[in-house]
Structures are given as structure tokens and as C-alpha cells.
Design a protein around this motif. Structure first.
Motif, PDB file in Angstrom:
ATOM      1  N   UNK A   1       0.812  -1.219   0.000  1.00 13.78           N
ATOM      2  CA  UNK A   1       0.000   0.000   0.000  1.00 13.78           C
ATOM      3  C   UNK A   1       0.842   1.264   0.000  1.00 13.78           C
ATOM      4  N   UNK A   2       2.127   1.127   0.312  1.00 10.67           N
ATOM      5  CA  UNK A   2       3.004   2.299   0.360  1.00 10.67           C
ATOM      6  C   UNK A   2       3.199   2.867  -1.032  1.00 10.67           C
ATOM      7  N   UNK A   3       3.230   4.178  -1.119  1.00 12.75           N
ATOM      8  CA  UNK A   3       3.570   4.866  -2.366  1.00 12.75           C
ATOM      9  C   UNK A   3       4.975   5.449  -2.225  1.00 12.75           C
ATOM     10  N   UNK A   4       5.747   5.386  -3.306  1.00 11.49           N
ATOM     11  CA  UNK A   4       7.114   5.926  -3.262  1.00 11.49           C
ATOM     12  C   UNK A   4       7.040   7.443  -3.320  1.00 11.49           C
ATOM     13  N   UNK A   5       6.608   8.049  -2.202  1.00  7.74           N
ATOM     14  CA  UNK A   5       6.375   9.487  -2.238  1.00  7.74           C
ATOM     15  C   UNK A   5       7.613  10.290  -2.629  1.00  7.74           C
ATOM     16  N   UNK A   6       8.808  10.005  -2.062  1.00  4.10           N
ATOM     17  CA  UNK A   6       9.987  10.757  -2.504  1.00  4.10           C
ATOM     18  C   UNK A   6      10.289  10.555  -3.981  1.00  4.10           C
ATOM     19  N   UNK A   7      10.161   9.316  -4.461  1.00  4.89           N
ATOM     20  CA  UNK A   7      10.406   9.054  -5.877  1.00  4.89           C
ATOM     21  C   UNK A   7       9.347   9.712  -6.743  1.00  4.89           C
ATOM     22  N   UNK A   8       8.101   9.625  -6.294  1.00  2.97           N
ATOM     23  CA  UNK A   8       7.015  10.282  -7.009  1.00  2.97           C
ATOM     24  C   UNK A   8       7.314  11.774  -7.152  1.00  2.97           C
ATOM     25  N   UNK A   9       7.774  12.381  -6.056  1.00  2.40           N
ATOM     26  CA  UNK A   9       8.103  13.810  -6.088  1.00  2.40           C
ATOM     27  C   UNK A   9       9.249  14.094  -7.047  1.00  2.40           C
ATOM     28  N   UNK A  10      10.263  13.207  -7.044  1.00  2.72           N
ATOM     29  CA  UNK A  10      11.403  13.430  -7.929  1.00  2.72           C
ATOM     30  C   UNK A  10      11.018  13.224  -9.384  1.00  2.72           C
ATOM     31  N   UNK A  11      10.207  12.207  -9.669  1.00  6.31           N
ATOM     32  CA  UNK A  11       9.767  11.981 -11.048  1.00  6.31           C
ATOM     33  C   UNK A  11       8.963  13.176 -11.550  1.00  6.31           C
ATOM     34  N   UNK A  12       8.068  13.681 -10.703  1.00  2.91           N
ATOM     35  CA  UNK A  12       7.265  14.837 -11.076  1.00  2.91           C
ATOM     36  C   UNK A  12       8.153  16.056 -11.307  1.00  2.91           C
ATOM     37  N   UNK A  13       9.130  16.250 -10.416  1.00  2.00           N
ATOM     38  CA  UNK A  13      10.022  17.398 -10.550  1.00  2.00           C
ATOM     39  C   UNK A  13      10.913  17.278 -11.782  1.00  2.00           C
ATOM     40  N   UNK A  14      11.505  16.084 -11.986  1.00  2.00           N
ATOM     41  CA  UNK A  14      12.433  15.898 -13.089  1.00  2.00           C
ATOM     42  C   UNK A  14      11.747  15.961 -14.449  1.00  2.00           C
ATOM     43  N   UNK A  15      10.454  15.637 -14.507  1.00  2.00           N
ATOM     44  CA  UNK A  15       9.719  15.700 -15.774  1.00  2.00           C
ATOM     45  C   UNK A  15       8.985  17.026 -15.952  1.00  2.00           C
ATOM     46  N   UNK A  16       9.176  17.958 -15.011  1.00  2.00           N
ATOM     47  CA  UNK A  16       8.531  19.258 -15.115  1.00  2.00           C
ATOM     48  C   UNK A  16       7.028  19.219 -14.927  1.00  2.00           C
ATOM     49  N   UNK A  17       6.551  18.341 -14.046  1.00  2.00           N
ATOM     50  CA  UNK A  17       5.108  18.156 -13.856  1.00  2.00           C
ATOM     51  C   UNK A  17       4.602  18.736 -12.550  1.00  2.00           C
ATOM     52  N   UNK A  18       5.443  19.524 -11.870  1.00  2.00           N
ATOM     53  CA  UNK A  18       5.126  19.976 -10.519  1.00  2.00           C
ATOM     54  C   UNK A  18       3.813  20.750 -10.463  1.00  2.00           C
ATOM     55  N   UNK A  19       3.523  21.587 -11.462  1.00  2.00           N
ATOM     56  CA  UNK A  19       2.329  22.416 -11.402  1.00  2.00           C
ATOM     57  C   UNK A  19       1.122  21.839 -12.110  1.00  2.00           C
ATOM     58  N   UNK A  20       1.194  20.608 -12.583  1.00  2.00           N
ATOM     59  CA  UNK A  20       0.076  20.035 -13.315  1.00  2.00           C
ATOM     60  C   UNK A  20      -0.985  19.510 -12.359  1.00  2.00           C
TER      61      UNK A  20
END
Length: 428
Positions: free
Chosen positions: A149-168
Motif C-alpha cells: 500500500x506504500x507509495x514511493x512518495x519521494x520518488x514520485x516527487x522526484x519523477x514529477x520534478x524531473x519531468x517538469x510536472x510539478x504544477x500540473x
């Protein structure tokens, strides 16, 4: 090994870890994977699954048993610094218009994997020989369910940041749901440890301590202006030690109450005051995460041995865990987003992001291994789940983007509605 022997061993190990992470990361970037996935797989490469299988003497020489706790502790420093920055960069106002969707997605993203994972272990776990013999079946089943049930929150944040998806829209929805998911999962994990130890104390401590953390952080948020004024009057060289002291204090507290240091660091980042001088101080923490976070991946990789998955029943259990993980997380979160009124493109992207387990599952598995709940074989099987679900995220997002472009672009609509453009920033 004496401290004087450990120091040079540590320095050499860090050099090797950073070099291998950079190499594996560069290779994986060519196939569209973010650097964080390279760091995760580099840890496995340096463990018994690859380096230990090919050159066991080299692995033992680079990473002697006495050095491994040091790697864990220093890796925790990298985790705390990284998660603090994740919280600091996250904007609560980006949740405007997605709060209801995030709530439904987070509920589905916890309940479905827990139920499916626990059912899988209850049905077939004892037949595979991967369960700890002295651990009740209900504890093993619940632990696996919570781990899935755990989500890779730090990885999720990094993937979003690295792909430029932070504000979507879907990026903000996934971040909000992922943060809630992991907070709930850690409370449930404390419950599993309580059942294993025959005491309700861990759950009570986690809940009461969590409420205390909320009170403290609320007070910090209300004192932002005063903190900024004090920072402006303080000597510039004193700000970084003060920040590190507060950060480590919060990390210690959340570790003690069973919610673990990464969530204390993230929570502090959420409410941390902003000013030109404070922002500059926070930026100085970036290299700490870059250098030390890979050490935690390596520590986890040293506990992973894919050779233990060689038997048919264990391989089938591993495959079953992967299927249950994807159905319970990707499928449930996608369905919850659709029920909440999100368009298909947003729901699919949220499902792909929430499906990644990565770092947070590795943290949970290491805790379970240390507590004797997880065997080495089950640990390795669940590491496969973490790797597969995390590696899936970027290719799925790339495929969805290409399909969207082939259909003539994104969706339209106001941010507050469920028909918002998945790539339109929530805050301008």
C-alpha cells in the motif's frame, strides 16, 4: 573493525556507490528512466544479486558487515535532507480543486493493496516457504498488505520534478494523495508491529505523537513572520546549523513515535518559512541529499538476493505480488480518480504515479527485516515489486503523453473542475 579502519572503508564505499549510481543512472536515462531509478537499481547491482554473485570477495571487501550500519545512518541523513526539500518545494495551494479527488484516490490506494496483499499471503504464503516460521500468519499477511500500500512518495516527487510536472493537475493530485497514503500506511505499519509484539502501544504512540506533531507544526506556521525577522538579524553562517538542528530534532521525534524521520522532514518542509535568506539556506541542503541518498539504496541492495527467488513457488509468489501491487494501486487509484470525476488522461497518470513503490517500500521492508517479520526471500520478492512498479512509471507517462499528442493535445477546462488540462499548471 575499529573506527580508524571504518573511516577509510566508508570513504571508499561512498566513492564506489556514487560512481556506480552515476553509471547506472546514465545508462537508464537513455531508455527514459529518471536518475532516481538508476540510484535504486545501482543499490541492487552492488549487492549479492549482481556484484556478490560475480565477485563475492569484492563485495565483502567493499561493504563489510561492520560498515553497513554506517551506510544506513548516513543514508538516513540524505533521506531527511531530501524529504525536507520535497516538503519545502510542495505548495499546499496546488491542492485547490483536487482535494476531493486526492482524498478518494488515497483511500483506494490504501484499502485495495492492503486487502489484496493480505489475501494473497493468507492463501498461498505458507506454501511458498518464504514466511518467517515464528511470525503469526496474520502478521505476515498484514505486513505484506501494508508494504504494497506504500507509495514511493519521494520518488514520485522526484519523477514529477524531473519531468517538469510539478504544477500540473495530475502531479498535484498524485502528490497530495501520495502524502496521505504514506502517512496512513506508516500508522498501519505501526499497528502491524504492535500486533507482532502483542501490544497496542506502538499504534497509540504513533497516533498521539502525530497529533503532537500537527500542533507543533501549526505553531511553526503561525510564527513564520517572526522566524523570518529573526533570520534576517542572525549571522548568515549560523542559519544552516540552526536549520539542521531543527530538522534533525523533528526527524528524531517522528522516528521515536513510529512515523519515521522522512515524514517529520517532509512536514517541516511544508510549513518552513520563506525569505530570500532562508531560501538560500535551504538550497545549501541540496548536495546532502544528492550525495548521501544513494547510500540508503545501497544498504537495501545489500539485503537483496535474487538468487533466493530461484524456486518455482517463490517465483510464483513474486509474480503474484507484482500483479496484486499493480491491480491494487494502479487499478484502484485510476478507478477512484474516475469516480471523483477526473478525465481519463488525469486518472491514468495518477494511477501510474501512485503505483510506484520505490524508496518508501524499501524503508518498510528494511524495518520488517530488522524486526524479524520478513525473511530474506520475502524481502527480495518485495524488492522486485518495488523495482518493477517504479520502473513502470516513466514509460507509462511517456506513452500517455505521446498518445495525447497524437490525439491532438490536452484537455481543456478550468482547474477547479474534473476536466482540467492534465498539463496545465494549478498555480501560475
Amino acid at each position: 573493525m575499529t573506527p580508524t579502519e571504518l573511516a577509510p572503508a566508508f570513504f571508499l564505499a561512498v566513492v564506489v556507490i556514487i560512481a556506480v549510481c552515476k553509471l547506472v543512472g546514465a545508462l537508464l536515462q537513455r531508455v527514459g528512466q529518471p536518475p532516481v531509478v538508476g540510484e535504486m537499481l545501482a543499490g541492487v547491482v552492488l549487492g549479492p544479486s549482481v556484484l556478490g554473485a560475480l565477485l563475492p570477495d569484492v563485495e565483502n571487501g567493499l561493504f563489510p558487515q561492520e560498515l553497513r550500519p554506517v551506510l544506513y545512518v548516513v543514508g538516513q541523513i540524505g533521506l531527511v535532507a531530501f524529504m525536507f526539500r520535497v516538503g519545502w518545494e510542495f505548495r499546499v495551494d496546488r491542492l485547490r480543486g483536487v482535494a476531493r479527488s486526492a482524498g478518494l484516490v488515497s483511500v483506494a490506494g490504501v484499502l485495495a493493496p492492503v486487502a489484496l496483499g493480505a489475501a494473497l499471503i493468507a492463501l498461498v504464503g505458507e506454501r511458498t516457504g518464504t514466511l518467517a516460521p515464528d511470525v503469526p500468519l496474520v502478521v505476515s499477511a498484514l505486513f505484506v498488505g501494508v508494504a504494497l500500500a506504500v507509495t514511493a512518495f519521494p520518488m514520485l516527487a522526484r519523477i514529477i520534478s524531473e519531468r517538469g510536472l510539478t504544477g500540473t493537475r495530475f502531479g498535484s493530485l498524485a502528490l497530495g494523495a501520495g502524502a496521505v497514503d504514506d502517512a496512513v500506511a506508516w500508522v498501519l505499519l505501526a499497528g502491524v508491529f504492535s500486533i507482532s509484539g502483542g501490544s497496542a502501544g506502538l499504534v497509540s504512540l504513533a497516533v498521539a505523537g502525530g497529533l503532537g506533531l500537527v500542533v507543533v507544526l501549526t505553531a511553526v506556521a503561525r510564527l513564520r513572520d517572526r522566524t523570518v525577522r529573526l533570520a534576517e538579524r542572525a549571522a548568515p553562517e549560523s542559519l544552516l546549523p540552526m536549520l539542521v538542528g531543527v530538522l534533525f530534532l523533528v526527524a528524531w521525534y517522528t522516528d521515536e513515535i513510529g512515523l519515521y524521520a522522512v515524514f517529520g522532514a517532509f512536514s517541516l518542509g511544508l510549513v518552513f518559512p520563506r525569505s530570500e535568506r532562508l531560501d538560500g539556506t535551504v538550497e545549501k541542503l541540496r548536495p546532502v541529499g544528492v550525495v548521501f541518498l544513494p547510500l540508503f539504496f545501497t544498504y537495501s541492495g545489500l539485503n537483496t538476493d535474487f538468487a533466493l527467488l530461484g524456486s518455482g513457488p517463490v517465483l510464483l509468489l513474486t509474480l503474484g505480488c507484482v500483479v496484486v501491487a499493480v491491480v491494487g494501486k494502479f487499478g484502484a487509484c485510476w478507478l477512484a480518480a474516475r469516480v471523483a470525476g477526473e478525465p481519463p488522461s488525469v486518472a491514468l497518470r495518477v494511477g501510474a504515479l501512485m503505483n510506484a513503490r520505490g524508496l518508501m517500500q524499501l524503508i518498510a521492508l528494511n524495518l520488517g527485516l530488522a524486526a524479524g517479520i520478513v525473511t530474506q526471500a520475502l524481502f527480495s520478492a518485495l524488492v522486485v515489486v518495488a523495482v518493477v512498479t517504479t520502473v513502470m512509471a516513466s514509460p507509462l507517462l511517456t506513452w500517455m503523453d505521446r498518445r495525447e499528442r497524437a490525439r491532438g493535445g490536452g484537455l481543456s477546462g478550468p482547474v477547479e473542475s474534473g476536466s482540467a488540462d492534465p498539463v496545465k499548471p494549478l498555480v501560475r
